[in-house]
Design a protein around this motif. Structure first.
Motif, PDB file in Angstrom:
ATOM      1  N   VAL A  11       0.845  -1.184   0.000  1.00 30.57           N
ATOM      2  CA  VAL A  11       0.000   0.000   0.000  1.00 30.57           C
ATOM      3  C   VAL A  11       0.881   1.235   0.000  1.00 30.57           C
ATOM      4  CG1 VAL A  11      -1.750   1.268   1.274  1.00 30.57           C
ATOM      5  CG2 VAL A  11      -1.793  -1.220   1.261  1.00 30.57           C
ATOM      6  N   ASP A  12       0.613   2.115  -0.910  1.00 31.41           N
ATOM      7  CA  ASP A  12       1.338   3.378  -0.989  1.00 31.41           C
ATOM      8  C   ASP A  12       0.768   4.316   0.070  1.00 31.41           C
ATOM      9  OD1 ASP A  12       2.711   5.640  -1.716  1.00 31.41           O
ATOM     10  OD2 ASP A  12       1.682   5.894  -3.635  1.00 31.41           O
ATOM     11  N   GLU A  14       0.929   7.553   0.335  1.00 28.60           N
ATOM     12  CA  GLU A  14       0.236   8.704  -0.260  1.00 28.60           C
ATOM     13  C   GLU A  14      -1.150   8.311  -0.757  1.00 28.60           C
ATOM     14  OE1 GLU A  14       2.316  11.118  -3.106  1.00 28.60           O
ATOM     15  OE2 GLU A  14       4.220  10.805  -2.066  1.00 28.60           O
ATOM     16  N   GLN A  15      -1.245   7.153  -1.331  1.00 30.16           N
ATOM     17  CA  GLN A  15      -2.534   6.663  -1.831  1.00 30.16           C
ATOM     18  C   GLN A  15      -3.501   6.461  -0.671  1.00 30.16           C
ATOM     19  OE1 GLN A  15      -2.122   2.925  -3.856  1.00 30.16           O
ATOM     20  NE2 GLN A  15      -3.352   3.605  -5.599  1.00 30.16           N
ATOM     21  N   THR A  18      -4.672   9.799   0.637  1.00 27.23           N
ATOM     22  CA  THR A  18      -5.659  10.382  -0.267  1.00 27.23           C
ATOM     23  C   THR A  18      -7.035   9.750  -0.057  1.00 27.23           C
ATOM     24  OG1 THR A  18      -3.964  10.843  -1.920  1.00 27.23           O
ATOM     25  CG2 THR A  18      -6.238  10.774  -2.699  1.00 27.23           C
ATOM     26  N   ILE A  19      -7.064   8.443   0.111  1.00 24.49           N
ATOM     27  CA  ILE A  19      -8.329   7.738   0.337  1.00 24.49           C
ATOM     28  C   ILE A  19      -8.963   8.188   1.643  1.00 24.49           C
ATOM     29  CG2 ILE A  19      -9.333   5.470   0.855  1.00 24.49           C
ATOM     30  CD1 ILE A  19      -7.234   4.312  -1.154  1.00 24.49           C
TER      31      ILE A  19
END
Length: 76
Positions: A11-12, A14-15, A18-19
């Motif tokens: 899992v990133d 940053e991603q 954002t979520i």
């Protein structure tokens, strides 16, 4: 020496951030919509029943208590 195992997640960060931010924004928007609907309902009730200023203030106080109660339930 300690045995420390490092696990890499796919899992990133940053991603994921954002979520989470998007979910919070959507939740705030939904809560805002619910509040607007409740206030509209109160205004209509005050108007339809021809409540006095004192009666309207009491209705608003009861609604504030309802918000406080809901907030306390969410925390616990």
């Amino acid at each position: 020496m300690r045995n420390i195992e490092t696990i890499k997640l796919g899992v990133d960060v940053e991603q994921l951030s954002t979520i989470i931010t998007q979910a919070r924004t959507e939740e705030r928007a939904e809560r805002g919509l619910q509040v607007a609907r409740r206030l509209t309902d109160l205004a209509m009730r005050i108007q339809q029943k021809g409540l006095s200023g004192i009666e309207a203030a009491e209705l608003l106080r009861q609604e504030a208590e309802r918000y406080e109660s809901e907030a306390q339930e969410a925390v616990h």
